[in-house]
Design a protein around this motif. Structure first.
Motif, short mmCIF file in Angstrom:
data_model
loop_
_atom_site.label_atom_id
_atom_site.label_comp_id
_atom_site.label_asym_id
_atom_site.label_seq_id
_atom_site.Cartn_x
_atom_site.Cartn_y
_atom_site.Cartn_z
N ARG A 62 20.45 -60.41 7.88
CA ARG A 62 20.64 -60.63 9.30
C ARG A 62 19.33 -60.14 10.07
N ILE A 63 18.84 -58.91 9.54
CA ILE A 63 17.59 -58.55 9.95
C ILE A 63 16.37 -59.24 9.62
N ALA A 65 16.27 -62.18 8.95
CA ALA A 65 16.43 -63.45 9.81
C ALA A 65 15.77 -63.39 10.97
N LYS A 66 15.90 -62.31 11.53
CA LYS A 66 15.29 -61.91 12.84
C LYS A 66 13.77 -61.74 12.94
N VAL A 67 13.25 -61.12 11.98
CA VAL A 67 11.81 -60.45 12.28
C VAL A 67 11.21 -61.06 11.09
N SER A 72 9.64 -57.20 7.51
CA SER A 72 10.91 -56.67 7.07
C SER A 72 10.47 -55.98 5.55
N PRO A 184 13.64 -68.14 7.44
CA PRO A 184 14.76 -67.30 7.37
C PRO A 184 15.76 -67.45 6.48
N GLU A 186 19.50 -68.10 4.26
CA GLU A 186 20.72 -67.98 4.20
C GLU A 186 21.33 -67.71 2.97
#
Length: 446
Positions: A62-63, A65-67, A72, A184, A186
């Motif tokens: 999830r991190i 996917a955000k940055v 990361s 991002p 999945e």
């Protein structure tokens, strides 16, 4: 070849990162022993590392996917380096447990970044080649890391600093790449019940791999230090185990493509009994390294063969879910066993570690042998999915890279919901399976 050229910076970063990772996996148990932590606490700290790995599988995607992947990678590596350097300065067991949990979560996140990036940049035709090269890099870099531990005494900061340097250098190729980072990620769901339904033999082989190989990583260096006369003895001990697993994975995989893989699992577990006993009996003997080489050859391929066995009994659309369940079950086995085995080493003798491996392998051999007696569960060799290399040092996103899975395998890396939708889909899937069986009478599942 063009695909590999586009992935050069990422693969160089992977190699540098895993040299440092290979160093810290062996260094930390040795340092814990040198500062007076008991074998039980060392086992608990190793369990914390593997539990961190499990937590990282669930939370860090999830991190990312955000940055994004590049940021990361840099952040996770920085935290990993900080945790390793902090472990070098701290003596208390409580911070050790917390920091080892943190290193497990960070390395899982880094594997996730690397593997999802590889998958994004790899075509369906080259996935098998890229996966094989990636697996080779993992094993080779971790073996190099064992040798580099000898740069200084384990009681000094030198080997820890060198491990951190390799990890810091890993940021450079990725940070300077001109290639666009992938979209991002999945990932996939975890369904242990699906794995058990598809292949009980794969379920058992995976669990045995986690219990034995995970404990070898956690406590093998401590065992070797008890009977070795120098740090070189420890590093050669661990390197011999890695080399055995690396060199025998493909020959064993080749054999498993030609016979029932359940028989291969039985033979490996029998081999684990014999080689575990040999390691325990040959301490301070010239044949000791040969024994641990053969131990690695028998135990480290268990994971890949179990994954292949599960793939034989799953559709391509299920493979990523099945593979993730295999990986997570392996990690949970690795998290649970070192606690008990570390206590046994404290209460009795360091050889209790390998005698325990012997006993565990004997129990699973009996279970696997029972599975082979059911002739109705045989999958013909020509119907088996071709073997592909696999390493336990990976993350769930790597299964999207595996040629045995679908090209567009995606999902959500969360434990399966127990709601009505999934219940309905399970019932529908089972009903369709029964209908197909009645109409076509295909080879039954194992």
């Amino acid at each position: 070849m063009r695909t590999l050229l586009t992935l050069t910076s990422l693969l160089i970063s992977t190699a540098l990162l895993l040299v440092g990772q290979g160093m810290q996996l062996t260094l930390l148990p040795l340092r814990a022993s040198s500062i007076g932590l008991s074998d039980f606490i060392i086992g608990v700290s190793a369990s914390a590392y593997f539990m961190g790995f499990v937590a990282g599988c669930l939370l860090i995607p999830r991190i990312i996917a955000k940055v994004g992947h590049i940021r990361s990678f840099a952040v996770l590596t920085a935290i990993m380096m900080s945790a390793i350097l902090a472990l070098e300065t701290l003596d208390g067991w409580v911070p050790w447990l917390l920091l080892r949990f943190l290193t497990g979560a960070m390395i899982c996140g880094l594997y996730t970044v690397i593997e999802s990036w590889l998958n994004d940049q790899t075509s369906a035709q080259s996935r098998g080649q890229v996966l094989a090269i990636y697996t080779f890099i993992i094993l080779s870099a971790m073996a190099v890391g064992q040798v580099l531990i000898n740069v200084g005494p384990v009681s000094s900061a030198t080997p820890f600093i060198l491990a951190a340097i390799f990890m810091a250098l890993a940021i450079v190729p990725v940070g300077l790449t001109s290639r666009l980072a992938p979209a991002p990620i999945e990932s996939t769901r975890i369904r242990f019940n699906l794995l058990y339904r598809r292949s009980r033999a794969a379920f058992a082989g995976t669990l045995l791999s986690g219990l034995v190989v995970g404990s070898f990583w956690a406590l093998g260096a401590v065992f070797a230090r008890r009977y070795g006369t120098s740090m070189a003895d420890v590093t050669w001990f661990i390197t011999a185990g890695i080399a055995g697993g690396a060199l025998f994975q493909y020959p064993i995989g080749w054999l498993s493509d030609r016979i029932d893989r359940r028989y291969v699992l039985v033979c490996l577990s029998i081999g684990a009994i014999a080689t575990s006993a040999a390691v325990a009996l040959t301490v301070q003997h010239s044949a000791h390294l040969i024994a641990v080489f053969l131990f690695g050859a028998m135990t480290m391929p268990l994971y890949a063969i179990s994954l292949a066995t599960a793939a034989d009994n799953s559709s391509a659309e299920e493979f990523v879910e099945i593979g993730t369940s295999v990986l997570m079950l392996n990690a949970l086995g690795a998290a649970s066993a070192p606690i008990l085995l570390g206590q046994l080493m404290s209460l009795y003798d360091a050889t209790a570690l390998f005698w325990s491996f012997c006993a565990l392998s004997a129990v699973f051999t009996l279970y696997l042998a029972v599975q082979t007696r059911d002739k109705g569960q045989v999958v013909a060799a020509e119907d088996q999915v071709p073997f592909s290399a696999a390493a336990t040092e990976a993350a769930p996103t790597g299964f999207s890279l595996d040629p045995r899975g679908p090209e567009d395998a995606v999902g959500d890396l969360l434990p399966s919901e127990s709601g009505q939708d999934e219940h309905h889909s399970d019932i529908q899937a089972e009903s369709e399976s029964e209908s197909e069986t009645a109409a076509m009478d295909p080879a039954p599942q194992r």
